[in-house]
Motif scaffolding. Structure first.
Motif, PDB file in Angstrom:
ATOM      1  N   ALA A  27       0.829  -1.205   0.000  1.00  0.00           N
ATOM      2  CA  ALA A  27       0.000   0.000   0.000  1.00  0.00           C
ATOM      3  C   ALA A  27       0.863   1.255   0.000  1.00  0.00           C
ATOM      4  CB  ALA A  27      -0.930  -0.007   1.214  1.00  0.00           C
ATOM      5  N   GLN A  28       1.901   1.265   0.824  1.00  0.00           N
ATOM      6  CA  GLN A  28       2.758   2.444   0.884  1.00  0.00           C
ATOM      7  C   GLN A  28       3.531   2.624  -0.418  1.00  0.00           C
ATOM      8  OE1 GLN A  28       5.016   2.758   4.475  1.00  0.00           O
ATOM      9  NE2 GLN A  28       5.858   4.748   3.974  1.00  0.00           N
ATOM     10  N   TRP A  29       3.977   1.513  -0.993  1.00  0.00           N
ATOM     11  CA  TRP A  29       4.714   1.588  -2.263  1.00  0.00           C
ATOM     12  C   TRP A  29       3.820   2.123  -3.379  1.00  0.00           C
ATOM     13  CZ3 TRP A  29       3.999  -1.317  -6.872  1.00  0.00           C
ATOM     14  CH2 TRP A  29       4.987  -1.122  -7.820  1.00  0.00           C
ATOM     15  N   VAL A  30       2.563   1.652  -3.430  1.00  0.00           N
ATOM     16  CA  VAL A  30       1.617   2.142  -4.441  1.00  0.00           C
ATOM     17  C   VAL A  30       1.344   3.626  -4.219  1.00  0.00           C
ATOM     18  CG1 VAL A  30      -0.749   1.975  -5.305  1.00  0.00           C
ATOM     19  CG2 VAL A  30       0.552  -0.105  -4.813  1.00  0.00           C
ATOM     20  N   GLY A  31       1.205   4.027  -2.939  1.00  0.00           N
ATOM     21  CA  GLY A  31       0.973   5.432  -2.636  1.00  0.00           C
ATOM     22  C   GLY A  31       2.121   6.319  -3.083  1.00  0.00           C
ATOM     23  N   ILE A  91      -1.138   5.922   1.153  1.00  0.00           N
ATOM     24  CA  ILE A  91      -0.228   6.197   2.266  1.00  0.00           C
ATOM     25  C   ILE A  91      -0.973   6.085   3.595  1.00  0.00           C
ATOM     26  CG2 ILE A  91       1.283   7.907   3.339  1.00  0.00           C
ATOM     27  CD1 ILE A  91       2.433   6.871   0.753  1.00  0.00           C
ATOM     28  N   LEU A  92      -2.175   6.669   3.638  1.00  0.00           N
ATOM     29  CA  LEU A  92      -2.986   6.596   4.845  1.00  0.00           C
ATOM     30  C   LEU A  92      -3.441   5.158   5.120  1.00  0.00           C
ATOM     31  CD1 LEU A  92      -4.332   8.075   7.166  1.00  0.00           C
ATOM     32  CD2 LEU A  92      -6.302   8.513   5.663  1.00  0.00           C
ATOM     33  N   LEU A  93      -3.697   4.428   4.054  1.00  0.00           N
ATOM     34  CA  LEU A  93      -4.067   3.019   4.185  1.00  0.00           C
ATOM     35  C   LEU A  93      -2.974   2.251   4.921  1.00  0.00           C
ATOM     36  CD1 LEU A  93      -6.450   1.239   3.199  1.00  0.00           C
ATOM     37  CD2 LEU A  93      -5.045   0.660   1.211  1.00  0.00           C
ATOM     38  N   ALA A  94      -1.736   2.468   4.501  1.00  0.00           N
ATOM     39  CA  ALA A  94      -0.603   1.814   5.154  1.00  0.00           C
ATOM     40  C   ALA A  94      -0.502   2.237   6.624  1.00  0.00           C
ATOM     41  CB  ALA A  94       0.695   2.158   4.412  1.00  0.00           C
ATOM     42  N   ARG A  95      -0.725   3.500   6.875  1.00  0.00           N
ATOM     43  CA  ARG A  95      -0.590   4.025   8.242  1.00  0.00           C
ATOM     44  C   ARG A  95      -1.638   3.429   9.171  1.00  0.00           C
ATOM     45  NH1 ARG A  95       0.890  10.287   9.429  1.00  0.00           N
ATOM     46  NH2 ARG A  95       1.440  10.056  11.630  1.00  0.00           N
ATOM     47  N   ARG A  96      -2.871   3.343   8.712  1.00  0.00           N
ATOM     48  CA  ARG A  96      -3.950   2.824   9.556  1.00  0.00           C
ATOM     49  C   ARG A  96      -3.818   1.315   9.751  1.00  0.00           C
ATOM     50  NH1 ARG A  96      -8.357   6.134  10.459  1.00  0.00           N
ATOM     51  NH2 ARG A  96      -9.859   4.429  10.352  1.00  0.00           N
ATOM     52  N   TRP A  97      -3.428   0.616   8.703  1.00  0.00           N
ATOM     53  CA  TRP A  97      -3.200  -0.821   8.850  1.00  0.00           C
ATOM     54  C   TRP A  97      -2.088  -1.094   9.864  1.00  0.00           C
ATOM     55  CZ3 TRP A  97      -3.183  -2.544   2.995  1.00  0.00           C
ATOM     56  CH2 TRP A  97      -4.515  -2.611   2.546  1.00  0.00           C
ATOM     57  N   ALA A  98      -1.051  -0.261   9.833  1.00  0.00           N
ATOM     58  CA  ALA A  98       0.075  -0.451  10.750  1.00  0.00           C
ATOM     59  C   ALA A  98      -0.359  -0.292  12.202  1.00  0.00           C
ATOM     60  CB  ALA A  98       1.193   0.538  10.421  1.00  0.00           C
ATOM     61  N   ARG A  99      -1.280   0.635  12.469  1.00  0.00           N
ATOM     62  CA  ARG A  99      -1.764   0.834  13.835  1.00  0.00           C
ATOM     63  C   ARG A  99      -2.502  -0.411  14.341  1.00  0.00           C
ATOM     64  NH1 ARG A  99      -4.553   6.495  12.437  1.00  0.00           N
ATOM     65  NH2 ARG A  99      -2.701   7.801  12.211  1.00  0.00           N
ATOM     66  N   GLY A 100      -3.384  -0.936  13.514  1.00  0.00           N
ATOM     67  CA  GLY A 100      -4.103  -2.135  13.904  1.00  0.00           C
ATOM     68  C   GLY A 100      -3.199  -3.341  14.021  1.00  0.00           C
ATOM     69  N   PHE A 101      -2.170  -3.386  13.184  1.00  0.00           N
ATOM     70  CA  PHE A 101      -1.237  -4.506  13.185  1.00  0.00           C
ATOM     71  C   PHE A 101      -0.526  -4.641  14.528  1.00  0.00           C
ATOM     72  CE2 PHE A 101       3.246  -5.801  12.217  1.00  0.00           C
ATOM     73  CZ  PHE A 101       2.981  -7.145  11.990  1.00  0.00           C
ATOM     74  N   VAL A 102      -0.233  -3.527  15.167  1.00  0.00           N
ATOM     75  CA  VAL A 102       0.469  -3.549  16.448  1.00  0.00           C
ATOM     76  C   VAL A 102      -0.333  -4.331  17.493  1.00  0.00           C
ATOM     77  CG1 VAL A 102       1.300  -2.126  18.356  1.00  0.00           C
ATOM     78  CG2 VAL A 102       1.679  -1.396  16.008  1.00  0.00           C
ATOM     79  N   ARG A 137       8.902  11.932  10.112  1.00  0.00           N
ATOM     80  CA  ARG A 137      10.299  12.362  10.196  1.00  0.00           C
ATOM     81  C   ARG A 137      10.989  12.399   8.835  1.00  0.00           C
ATOM     82  NH1 ARG A 137      11.904  11.948  15.628  1.00  0.00           N
ATOM     83  NH2 ARG A 137       9.983  12.222  16.850  1.00  0.00           N
ATOM     84  N   PHE A 138      10.344  11.842   7.823  1.00  0.00           N
ATOM     85  CA  PHE A 138      10.974  11.769   6.505  1.00  0.00           C
ATOM     86  C   PHE A 138      10.116  12.506   5.478  1.00  0.00           C
ATOM     87  CE2 PHE A 138      12.676   8.085   8.704  1.00  0.00           C
ATOM     88  CZ  PHE A 138      14.020   8.124   8.345  1.00  0.00           C
ATOM     89  N   LYS A 139      10.717  13.414   4.752  1.00  0.00           N
ATOM     90  CA  LYS A 139      10.010  14.055   3.653  1.00  0.00           C
ATOM     91  C   LYS A 139       9.872  13.095   2.480  1.00  0.00           C
ATOM     92  CE  LYS A 139      11.430  18.783   4.802  1.00  0.00           C
ATOM     93  NZ  LYS A 139      12.146  19.990   4.334  1.00  0.00           N
ATOM     94  N   ASP A 140      10.881  12.245   2.316  1.00  0.00           N
ATOM     95  CA  ASP A 140      10.859  11.245   1.254  1.00  0.00           C
ATOM     96  C   ASP A 140      10.278   9.938   1.820  1.00  0.00           C
ATOM     97  OD1 ASP A 140      11.230   9.519  -0.830  1.00  0.00           O
ATOM     98  OD2 ASP A 140      13.332  10.045  -1.185  1.00  0.00           O
ATOM     99  N   GLN A 141       9.059   9.605   1.420  1.00  0.00           N
ATOM    100  CA  GLN A 141       8.394   8.416   1.936  1.00  0.00           C
ATOM    101  C   GLN A 141       9.130   7.125   1.575  1.00  0.00           C
ATOM    102  OE1 GLN A 141       5.658   7.503   3.717  1.00  0.00           O
ATOM    103  NE2 GLN A 141       5.187   9.583   4.370  1.00  0.00           N
ATOM    104  N   ARG A 142       9.918   7.168   0.523  1.00  0.00           N
ATOM    105  CA  ARG A 142      10.648   5.961   0.115  1.00  0.00           C
ATOM    106  C   ARG A 142      11.651   5.545   1.179  1.00  0.00           C
ATOM    107  NH1 ARG A 142      12.485   7.989  -5.741  1.00  0.00           N
ATOM    108  NH2 ARG A 142      12.806   9.836  -4.418  1.00  0.00           N
ATOM    109  N   LYS A 143      12.269   6.512   1.825  1.00  0.00           N
ATOM    110  CA  LYS A 143      13.221   6.198   2.895  1.00  0.00           C
ATOM    111  C   LYS A 143      12.493   5.600   4.097  1.00  0.00           C
ATOM    112  CE  LYS A 143      16.548   9.787   1.601  1.00  0.00           C
ATOM    113  NZ  LYS A 143      17.241  11.034   2.039  1.00  0.00           N
ATOM    114  N   HIS A 144      11.334   6.145   4.390  1.00  0.00           N
ATOM    115  CA  HIS A 144      10.561   5.613   5.512  1.00  0.00           C
ATOM    116  C   HIS A 144      10.102   4.183   5.232  1.00  0.00           C
ATOM    117  CE1 HIS A 144       6.690   5.211   7.862  1.00  0.00           C
ATOM    118  NE2 HIS A 144       7.590   5.374   8.801  1.00  0.00           N
TER     119      HIS A 144
END
Length: 448
Positions: free
Chosen positions: A38-42, A51-62, A121-128
């Motif tokens: 999801a983040q790569w597609v974003g 990008i938000l999809l990846a972020r919300r999934w990550a929260r639930g994943f924890v 913390r990263f402007k470039d999402q690819r690094k994150h």
């Protein structure tokens, strides 16, 4: 001396623990890949929704990871407490992948923490996104290493047993046993498939509830497409698994297919009712079992008549196998129809009744995972270590296992209800529409 009550309660508690753990373990293995895709597609499409999809999934994943840690620890504890004779014998041979599984989890957990706390913390999402790579790898290799242990139980090698003593122990040979390739591939692929369909069912449910936001539609399309890919992969790997069983565990394949007599041109039987050695009301597919076992419609398939009665697995594994296969085929068909329907702009894929099929696909996928594991474990009976140690010989003789069963049942009930409540409140208190508005406001502020 064998304590039959202890054996019974040990088997029930182990089955309960594995059945509960496998849900969170499957999500734990599959979801990191979904987040990464999801983040790569974003990033590729410059699309904030993914990008938000990846972020919300990550929260639930924890949350699922936290519960998976508890139940995984319980499995390790129960192996030592409930099956001490097995661990005394096999622990000297197969300890390496058990250690490596722990290392893989810590590897995953460290980078998951870094990934979660460096979102802004990263402007470039690819690094994150690079922090997510070891998370996905760690999750997958956790499944690989623990499945290697299970594969060893089905095809033990890498040691010799002389007068009850282990000699010539080779842990690497034990790890790379004949069951390892197909079991590992099937477990990992089915975890990716199940995770995708669970996330798809959530997106479809939100659409049914009236959310017309493009975010949920994108989530549904992405997860259904991923689910289609891995459902096809799982089916292909399942075919290789059938050939493994025909060569190395023919009694398990014969029991699963109610194949009582060794014969050529063997049919594959789906469902039905068993009366003696006769199957009634089943669906018989001519030649299919010979093809599954040996890639030839005329091949001879070993039947249950070739094995002692006390070495034949319980025949109800036939239904476990059928349910697993039927759900897999149904979800593959459903995902294929959805994908073609979106491409061809069919109206049916936008109908609520079709979305309900996708919603039910999530629980069905979990049922397929459960029945698959029950089939794997029950189909190995009466052995805990095939050919070397029977299950009744491996169990503890303690009289306290029934109390352990009650205590662990309460623990799993609390964990199950607690995780559902926490996840529900987490996303209900912060709906995606509200979060999208906040991010749009932030982006406009940055531009200003």
């Amino acid at each position: 001396m064998i304590n039959e009550d202890a054996v019974f309660y040990s088997r029930v508690l182990t089955e309960l623990t594995l059945s509960f753990h496998i849900i969170y373990a499957t999500i734990g293995v599959g979801v990191p890949l979904m987040i990464m895709i999801a983040q790569w597609v974003g990033i590729k499409k410059n699309d904030e929704h993914y990008i938000l999809l990846a972020r919300r999934w990550a929260r639930g994943f924890v949350i699922t990871v936290a519960v998976g840690v508890v139940t995984g620890t319980a499995i390790g504890l129960q192996l030592s407490l409930l099956w001490p004779n097995f661990m005394e014998l096999a622990g000297n041979v197969i300890a390496l992948p058990l250690f490596m599984e722990t290392f893989a989890f810590f590897f995953e957990a460290i980078f998951l923490g870094i990934y979660l706390y460096t979102w802004d913390r990263f402007k470039d999402q690819r690094k994150h996104m690079l922090f997510l790579v070891p998370v996905a790898l760690g999750a997958a290799f956790s499944a690989v290493f623990i499945t290697i242990v299970n594969a060893f139980m089905n095809a033990p090698q890498g040691f010799e047993l002389v007068n009850g003593e282990l000699v010539n122990v080779n842990p690497i040979s034990a790890m790379f046993n004949p069951a390892m390739p197909t079991k590992v591939a099937h477990v990992v692929s089915s975890a990716f498939m199940t995770a995708a369909f669970i996330l798809a069912s959530i997106a479809a449910f939100r659409i049914i509830r009236g959310s017309s936001h493009i975010y949920h539609k994108k989530a549904l399309y992405l997860t259904m497409k991923i689910g289609l890919v891995f459902s096809i992969a799982t089916a292909l790997i399942g075919d290789f698994s059938g050939k493994y069983l025909a060569e190395y565990q023919p009694e398990k394949l014969a029991a699963a297919e109610w194949h009582f007599e060794t014969a050529e041109r063997a049919p594959l039987v789906l469902f039905g009712i068993l009366e003696g050695e006769e199957t009634k009301y089943g669906i018989s597919i001519p030649y299919a079992l010979s093809i599954l076992a040996h890639n030839s419609p005329y091949a001879e398939v070993t039947g249950l008549d070739q094995f002692p009665a006390d070495e034949i697995p319980p025949l109800y594994i036939h239904y476990l196998f059928n349910i697993m296969v039927a759900v897999g085929m149904w979800m593959t068909l459903l995902a294929l129809v959805y994908w073609i329907g979106v491409k061809r702009k069919w109206k049916i894929v936008k109908q609520n009744w079709f979305n309900w099929l996708i919603v039910f696909g999530g629980p069905l996928s979990i049922i397929a995972i459960e029945t698959g594991w029950w089939f794997a474990e029950v189909g190995r009976q009466p052995w805990i270590l095939r050919g070397y140690m029977r299950t009744v010989e491996a169990a503890t003789s303690s009289n306290q296992v029934d109390l352990m069963l009650i205590l662990f049942s309460c623990l799993y009930l609390i964990l199950g209800i607690g995780s559902v409540v926490v996840l529900q409140r987490m996303f209900k208190s912060n709906p995606v529409e509200h979060e999208l508005e906040e991010r749009e406001a932030e982006n406009q502020g940055v531009e200003t």
